[in-house]
Design an enzyme around this catalytic site. Structure first.
Site, PDB file in Angstrom:
ATOM      1  N   TYR A  24       0.921  -1.094   0.083  1.00 17.67           N
ATOM      2  CA  TYR A  24       0.116  -0.053   0.139  1.00 17.67           C
ATOM      3  C   TYR A  24       0.655   1.284  -0.101  1.00 17.67           C
ATOM      4  O   TYR A  24       0.114   2.366   0.208  1.00 17.67           O
ATOM      5  CB  TYR A  24      -0.977  -0.014   1.151  1.00 17.67           C
ATOM      6  CG  TYR A  24      -1.819  -1.265   1.197  1.00 17.67           C
ATOM      7  CD1 TYR A  24      -2.689  -1.461   0.215  1.00 17.67           C
ATOM      8  CD2 TYR A  24      -1.659  -2.275   2.335  1.00 17.67           C
ATOM      9  CE1 TYR A  24      -3.798  -2.324   0.261  1.00 17.67           C
ATOM     10  CE2 TYR A  24      -2.626  -3.168   2.207  1.00 17.67           C
ATOM     11  CZ  TYR A  24      -3.454  -3.183   1.375  1.00 17.67           C
ATOM     12  OH  TYR A  24      -4.548  -4.531   1.164  1.00 17.67           O
ATOM     13  N   ASN A  75     -13.226   4.056  -1.667  1.00 23.90           N
ATOM     14  CA  ASN A  75     -12.304   2.735  -1.389  1.00 23.90           C
ATOM     15  C   ASN A  75     -12.755   2.010  -0.542  1.00 23.90           C
ATOM     16  O   ASN A  75     -12.836   2.446   0.600  1.00 23.90           O
ATOM     17  CB  ASN A  75     -10.984   3.212  -1.144  1.00 23.90           C
ATOM     18  CG  ASN A  75      -9.910   1.913  -1.092  1.00 23.90           C
ATOM     19  OD1 ASN A  75     -10.394   0.989  -1.246  1.00 23.90           O
ATOM     20  ND2 ASN A  75      -8.759   2.259  -0.967  1.00 23.90           N
ATOM     21  N   ASP A  88     -25.981  -1.857  -2.719  1.00 24.34           N
ATOM     22  CA  ASP A  88     -27.400  -1.358  -2.501  1.00 24.34           C
ATOM     23  C   ASP A  88     -27.425   0.187  -2.323  1.00 24.34           C
ATOM     24  O   ASP A  88     -28.157   0.932  -2.734  1.00 24.34           O
ATOM     25  CB  ASP A  88     -28.251  -1.995  -1.490  1.00 24.34           C
ATOM     26  CG  ASP A  88     -28.691  -3.633  -2.140  1.00 24.34           C
ATOM     27  OD1 ASP A  88     -28.073  -3.904  -3.216  1.00 24.34           O
ATOM     28  OD2 ASP A  88     -29.051  -4.340  -1.071  1.00 24.34           O
ATOM     29  N   HIS A 101      -8.910   1.663  -5.958  1.00 28.94           N
ATOM     30  CA  HIS A 101      -8.129   0.714  -4.974  1.00 28.94           C
ATOM     31  C   HIS A 101      -6.650   1.022  -5.227  1.00 28.94           C
ATOM     32  O   HIS A 101      -6.082   1.123  -6.151  1.00 28.94           O
ATOM     33  CB  HIS A 101      -8.306  -0.865  -5.150  1.00 28.94           C
ATOM     34  CG  HIS A 101      -9.484  -1.444  -5.177  1.00 28.94           C
ATOM     35  ND1 HIS A 101     -10.025  -1.813  -3.982  1.00 28.94           N
ATOM     36  CD2 HIS A 101     -10.757  -1.255  -6.118  1.00 28.94           C
ATOM     37  CE1 HIS A 101     -11.472  -2.028  -3.945  1.00 28.94           C
ATOM     38  NE2 HIS A 101     -11.688  -1.680  -5.335  1.00 28.94           N
TER      39      HIS A 101
HETATM   40  O1  CA2 Z   1      -5.886  -1.758  -2.607  1.00 23.86           O
HETATM   41  C1  CA2 Z   1      -6.740  -1.272  -1.973  1.00 23.86           C
HETATM   42  O2  CA2 Z   1      -6.940  -0.010  -1.779  1.00 23.86           O
HETATM   43  C2  CA2 Z   1      -7.775  -1.976  -1.249  1.00 23.86           C
HETATM   44  O3  CA2 Z   1      -9.027  -1.802  -1.150  1.00 23.86           O
HETATM   45  C3  CA2 Z   1      -7.354  -1.960   0.362  1.00 23.86           C
HETATM   46  C4  CA2 Z   1      -7.925  -3.181   1.047  1.00 23.86           C
HETATM   47  C5  CA2 Z   1      -7.877  -4.391   0.484  1.00 23.86           C
HETATM   48  O4  CA2 Z   1      -8.737  -5.321   1.366  1.00 23.86           O
HETATM   49  C6  CA2 Z   1      -8.305  -4.513  -0.886  1.00 23.86           C
HETATM   50  O5  CA2 Z   1      -8.346  -5.416  -1.380  1.00 23.86           O
HETATM   51  C7  CA2 Z   1      -7.562  -3.274  -1.757  1.00 23.86           C
HETATM   52  C8  CA2 Z   1      -7.101  -3.209   2.461  1.00 23.86           C
HETATM   53  C9  CA2 Z   1      -6.902  -2.085   3.256  1.00 23.86           C
HETATM   54  C10 CA2 Z   1      -6.187  -2.469   4.411  1.00 23.86           C
HETATM   55  O6  CA2 Z   1      -5.058  -1.281   4.319  1.00 23.86           O
HETATM   56  C11 CA2 Z   1      -4.161  -1.622   5.177  1.00 23.86           C
HETATM   57  C12 CA2 Z   1      -2.953  -0.679   5.049  1.00 23.86           C
HETATM   58  C13 CA2 Z   1      -2.094  -0.877   5.761  1.00 23.86           C
HETATM   59  C14 CA2 Z   1      -1.740  -2.262   6.789  1.00 23.86           C
HETATM   60  C15 CA2 Z   1      -2.813  -2.970   6.790  1.00 23.86           C
HETATM   61  C16 CA2 Z   1      -3.993  -2.704   5.896  1.00 23.86           C
END
Ligand code: CA2
Length: 149
Positions: A24, A75, A88, A101
Site C-alpha cells: 500500500y 475505496n 445497494d 483501490h
Molecule cells: O488496494 C486497496 O486500496 C484495497 O481496497 C485495500 C484493502 C484491500 O482489502 C483491498 O483488496 C484493496 C485493504 C485495506 C487495508 O489497508 C491496510 C493498510 C496498511 C496495513 C494494513 C492494511
C-alpha cells in the site's frame, strides 16, 4: 456553488503507511487527504474525506451524499468483496461513482479480485497508489463538466 465530492474510505485504511508498505506504499491516509484537498481545489471542487471501519457508517455516508454530494469516490477496502448492503446504498446515489483501490486487486489473491461495488461504479481505478484518488477526482470533474454542458 462549489460541488462537494464525498471521498469514502473503508476498513483498515487508517493503517495506511503504518503497515504493509510493500502493498500500500508509505503514504498515510492523511497524506492522501491532503493531496486530494489540493487536487480538488485546482479542479474547482471541494471534498468531504472520511474513513470508517464500520459498514453501517459507510452506508450512512452514502445516504448523506444523496443530498450533499455531486459525486462519490470510494475505496471500500474489504467491504468491496463482501457488502451487498454497501452496493445497494451506492445504487441509490445518482451522481458519478468512482471506485478506487490503491493496489491492483486483480494481481492479488482470488478473494481480492471480485468487487461487488464495481457492479455499480461508473469507473474503477486499481494499482495507481495514491495517484488513483487524484485521477478519480479529475474524472469526476470531467464528468460533472460534461453533465452541465
Ligand atoms: O488496494 C486497496 O486500496 C484495497 O481496497 C485495500 C484493502 C484491500 O482489502 C483491498 O483488496 C484493496 C485493504 C485495506 C487495508 O489497508 C491496510 C493498510 C496498511 C496495513 C494494513 C492494511
Amino acid at each position: 456553488m462549489t460541488p462537494t465530492i464525498y471521498i469514502l474510505n473503508g476498513p483498515n485504511l487508517n493503517l495506511l503507511g503504518v503497515r504493509e508498505p510493500h502493498i500500500y506504499g508509505h503514504e498515510t491516509l492523511d497524506d492522501v487527504r491532503q493531496s486530494c484537498e489540493a487536487q480538488a481545489h485546482s479542479l474547482g471542487l471541494q471534498i468531504d474525506f472520511r474513513q470508517s471501519n464500520f459498514e453501517g457508517d459507510l452506508i450512512e455516508s452514502v445516504h448523506e451524499a444523496r443530498d450533499h454530494a455531486a459525486a462519490i469516490i470510494i475505496n471500500p477496502a474489504g467491504y468491496s468483496f463482501t457488502s451487498v448492503a454497501l452496493l445497494d446504498s451506492l445504487k441509490a446515489f445518482d451522481g458519478p461513482k468512482i471506485e478506487v483501490h490503491i493496489s491492483n486487486i486483480h494481481k492479488r489473491e482470488s478473494i481480492y479480485q471480485t468487487s461487488l461495488v464495481s457492479r455499480t461504479a461508473d469507473a474503477v481505478i486499481a494499482g495507481m497508489g495514491l495517484r488513483g484518488y487524484l485521477a478519480a477526482l479529475k474524472e469526476v470533474a470531467d464528468r460533472l463538466a460534461q453533465n452541465n454542458a
